[in-house]
Write an enzyme that holds these catalytic residues in place. Structure first.
Site, PDB file in Angstrom:
ATOM      1  N   GLY A  15       0.819  -1.219   0.000  1.00 56.98           N
ATOM      2  CA  GLY A  15       0.000   0.000   0.000  1.00 56.98           C
ATOM      3  C   GLY A  15       0.847   1.261   0.000  1.00 56.98           C
ATOM      4  N   ARG A  18       0.112   5.674  -2.010  1.00 52.27           N
ATOM      5  CA  ARG A  18      -0.291   6.963  -1.429  1.00 52.27           C
ATOM      6  C   ARG A  18      -0.192   6.906   0.091  1.00 52.27           C
ATOM      7  NH1 ARG A  18      -6.012   6.041  -0.695  1.00 52.27           N
ATOM      8  NH2 ARG A  18      -6.521   4.061  -1.670  1.00 52.27           N
ATOM      9  N   ASN A  93       1.714  -2.415   5.435  1.00 59.89           N
ATOM     10  CA  ASN A  93       1.086  -1.108   5.641  1.00 59.89           C
ATOM     11  C   ASN A  93      -0.317  -1.011   5.031  1.00 59.89           C
ATOM     12  OD1 ASN A  93       1.163   2.051   5.845  1.00 59.89           O
ATOM     13  ND2 ASN A  93       0.801   1.614   3.681  1.00 59.89           N
ATOM     14  N   TYR A 158     -11.771  -2.728  12.401  1.00 64.29           N
ATOM     15  CA  TYR A 158     -10.440  -2.118  12.266  1.00 64.29           C
ATOM     16  C   TYR A 158      -9.610  -2.315  13.539  1.00 64.29           C
ATOM     17  CZ  TYR A 158      -7.093   1.690  11.162  1.00 64.29           C
ATOM     18  OH  TYR A 158      -5.960   2.442  10.913  1.00 64.29           O
ATOM     19  N   LYS A 162      -6.154  -4.355  13.994  1.00 64.19           N
ATOM     20  CA  LYS A 162      -4.920  -3.710  14.473  1.00 64.19           C
ATOM     21  C   LYS A 162      -4.419  -4.366  15.760  1.00 64.19           C
ATOM     22  CE  LYS A 162      -4.521  -0.737  11.122  1.00 64.19           C
ATOM     23  NZ  LYS A 162      -3.500  -0.973  10.084  1.00 64.19           N
TER      24      LYS A 162
HETATM   25  P1  NAP Z   1      -4.463   5.344   2.476  1.00 61.99           P
HETATM   26  O1  NAP Z   1      -3.942   6.686   2.166  1.00 61.99           O
HETATM   27  O2  NAP Z   1      -5.935   5.088   2.357  1.00 61.99           O
HETATM   28  O3  NAP Z   1      -3.677   4.267   1.544  1.00 61.99           O
HETATM   29  C1  NAP Z   1      -3.991   2.906   1.636  1.00 61.99           C
HETATM   30  C2  NAP Z   1      -3.014   2.107   0.815  1.00 61.99           C
HETATM   31  O4  NAP Z   1      -3.360   0.718   0.951  1.00 61.99           O
HETATM   32  C3  NAP Z   1      -3.068   2.435  -0.671  1.00 61.99           C
HETATM   33  O5  NAP Z   1      -1.782   2.324  -1.218  1.00 61.99           O
HETATM   34  C4  NAP Z   1      -3.982   1.330  -1.220  1.00 61.99           C
HETATM   35  O6  NAP Z   1      -3.718   1.006  -2.588  1.00 61.99           O
HETATM   36  C5  NAP Z   1      -3.580   0.168  -0.334  1.00 61.99           C
HETATM   37  N1  NAP Z   1      -4.617  -0.851  -0.284  1.00 61.99           N
HETATM   38  C6  NAP Z   1      -5.891  -0.730   0.172  1.00 61.99           C
HETATM   39  N2  NAP Z   1      -6.556  -1.885   0.015  1.00 61.99           N
HETATM   40  C7  NAP Z   1      -5.690  -2.765  -0.562  1.00 61.99           C
HETATM   41  C8  NAP Z   1      -5.789  -4.119  -1.000  1.00 61.99           C
HETATM   42  N3  NAP Z   1      -6.906  -4.838  -0.886  1.00 61.99           N
HETATM   43  N4  NAP Z   1      -4.694  -4.695  -1.566  1.00 61.99           N
HETATM   44  C9  NAP Z   1      -3.564  -3.976  -1.710  1.00 61.99           C
HETATM   45  N5  NAP Z   1      -3.393  -2.700  -1.309  1.00 61.99           N
HETATM   46  C10 NAP Z   1      -4.459  -2.101  -0.753  1.00 61.99           C
HETATM   47  O7  NAP Z   1      -4.055   4.852   3.961  1.00 61.99           O
HETATM   48  P2  NAP Z   1      -3.159   5.579   5.069  1.00 61.99           P
HETATM   49  O8  NAP Z   1      -4.004   6.536   5.816  1.00 61.99           O
HETATM   50  O9  NAP Z   1      -1.873   6.027   4.507  1.00 61.99           O
HETATM   51  O10 NAP Z   1      -2.892   4.332   6.057  1.00 61.99           O
HETATM   52  C11 NAP Z   1      -1.816   3.437   5.853  1.00 61.99           C
HETATM   53  C12 NAP Z   1      -1.756   2.475   7.028  1.00 61.99           C
HETATM   54  O11 NAP Z   1      -1.555   3.216   8.225  1.00 61.99           O
HETATM   55  C13 NAP Z   1      -3.020   1.672   7.225  1.00 61.99           C
HETATM   56  O12 NAP Z   1      -2.703   0.364   7.655  1.00 61.99           O
HETATM   57  C14 NAP Z   1      -3.755   2.438   8.308  1.00 61.99           C
HETATM   58  O13 NAP Z   1      -4.611   1.613   9.030  1.00 61.99           O
HETATM   59  C15 NAP Z   1      -2.578   2.907   9.161  1.00 61.99           C
HETATM   60  N6  NAP Z   1      -2.866   4.095   9.969  1.00 61.99           N
HETATM   61  C16 NAP Z   1      -3.106   5.299   9.385  1.00 61.99           C
HETATM   62  C17 NAP Z   1      -3.360   6.420  10.178  1.00 61.99           C
HETATM   63  C18 NAP Z   1      -3.581   7.786   9.580  1.00 61.99           C
HETATM   64  O14 NAP Z   1      -3.814   8.740  10.342  1.00 61.99           O
HETATM   65  N7  NAP Z   1      -3.538   7.931   8.270  1.00 61.99           N
HETATM   66  C19 NAP Z   1      -3.368   6.281  11.572  1.00 61.99           C
HETATM   67  C20 NAP Z   1      -3.128   5.040  12.131  1.00 61.99           C
HETATM   68  C21 NAP Z   1      -2.866   3.949  11.315  1.00 61.99           C
HETATM   69  P3  NAP Z   1      -4.506   1.789  -3.784  1.00 61.99           P
HETATM   70  O15 NAP Z   1      -3.955   3.216  -3.765  1.00 61.99           O
HETATM   71  O16 NAP Z   1      -4.144   1.052  -5.028  1.00 61.99           O
HETATM   72  O17 NAP Z   1      -5.963   1.750  -3.435  1.00 61.99           O
END
Ligand code: NAP
Length: 250
Positions: A15, A18, A93, A158, A162
């Protein structure tokens, strides 16, 4: 710039088209490692990141796979190994949310989030452990969340995923500690993202009031922690969950 604490390694960041994954992939590339940029649908952003890395003198390639599918996870690891001649570091990720209160949460919302956020890490890690054991060196970093430690209303799927990732991290750490493979988790708090940008002012202020450092994190804060745990500098750290949250959960 290369990472003075480690030789160049091969890295898969799931992932990484982005969000946090993109920042993590960019950080590894900047430290001189060869990076597998992975996506499921965002081919263009993934290829753009690969081009940026190559333009800066780094090495990267894009790979597509749906990590909710066990056989696709195994294929992804094989493809990366074939392309790079090995796989040293995995960052699990990729993640999604499908929120709702438990009484209203449909079975597919539960299953999709568990498959994408938790089962994926099991299948990818299982496939990656073989090349790591052959190389007698490996690093797995699982991206959890502070809500996996605290719980959060409206996110049963979720939070369970986690919290499960944190348990998986500890078990893999114990199973492979003697093989020079460390397994750790990073648990981000509120990180600046499309989601935090969309918050209205009062909600934003109420979230900020809970964070001792008084600001949201940025993706680079998370990427720095991941790169550290994957480096030789963290050789004696395994089975840990490092919160990157400005002091929110302690
Ligand atoms: P995001 O911007 O929504 O990006 C999600 C990424 O995961 C994208 O690259 C997406 O690919 C990929 N993805 C989603 N479903 C998939 C699948 N079935 N197979 C393969 N790839 C898949 O997410 P983010 O906010 O950066 O979060 C990244 C990680 O950090 C996650 O595990 C999230 O739970 C964790 N997290 C984030 C935050 C936060 O504040 N952002 C806080 C705590 C934890 P595509 O672009 O091709 O769809």
């Amino acid at each position: 710039m290369s990472d003075t604490s480690s030789q160049a390694k091969t890295v898969l960041v799931t992932g990484s088209s982005r969000g946090l994954g993109k920042a993590i992939a960019a950080e590894f590339a900047q430290r001189g490692h060869t990076v597998a940029v992975h996506y499921v649908r965002s081919a263009e952003p993934a290829e753009a990141l690969v081009a940026d890395i190559q333009h800066a003198g780094g090495s990267a390639q894009a790979f597509q796979a749906d990590v909710a599918d066990a056989s696709a996870c195994a294929r992804l690891v094989k493809d990366v190994q074939k392309a790079f001649g090995g796989l040293d570091i995995v960052v699990n990720n990729a993640g999604i949310t499908k929120d709702g209160l438990t009484l209203r949460m449909k079975e597919d919302a539960w299953q999709d989030v568990i498959n994408t956020n938790l089962s994926s890490a099991f299948f990818i890690s299982k496939a990656a452990l073989r090349p790591m054991m052959s190389a007698k060196w490996g690093r797995i970093v699982n991206i959890a969340s502070v809500v996996g430690l605290t719980g959060n209303p409206g996110q049963a799927n979720y939070v369970a995923a986690k919290a499960g990732l944190i348990g998986l991290t500890k078990t893999l750490a114990k199973e492979y500690a003697t093989k020079n493979i460390t397994v750790n988790a990073v648990a981000p708090g509120f990180i600046v993202s499309d989601m935090t940008d969309a918050l209205d002012d009062s909600l934003r202020e109420s979230y900020l009031a809970q964070i001792p450092m008084g600001r949201f994190g940025v993706a680079k804060d998370v990427a720095n922690a991941v790169a550290f745990l994957a480096s030789d500098a963290a050789a004696y750290i395994t089975g840990q969950t490092l919160t990157v949250d400005g002091g929110l959960v302690m």
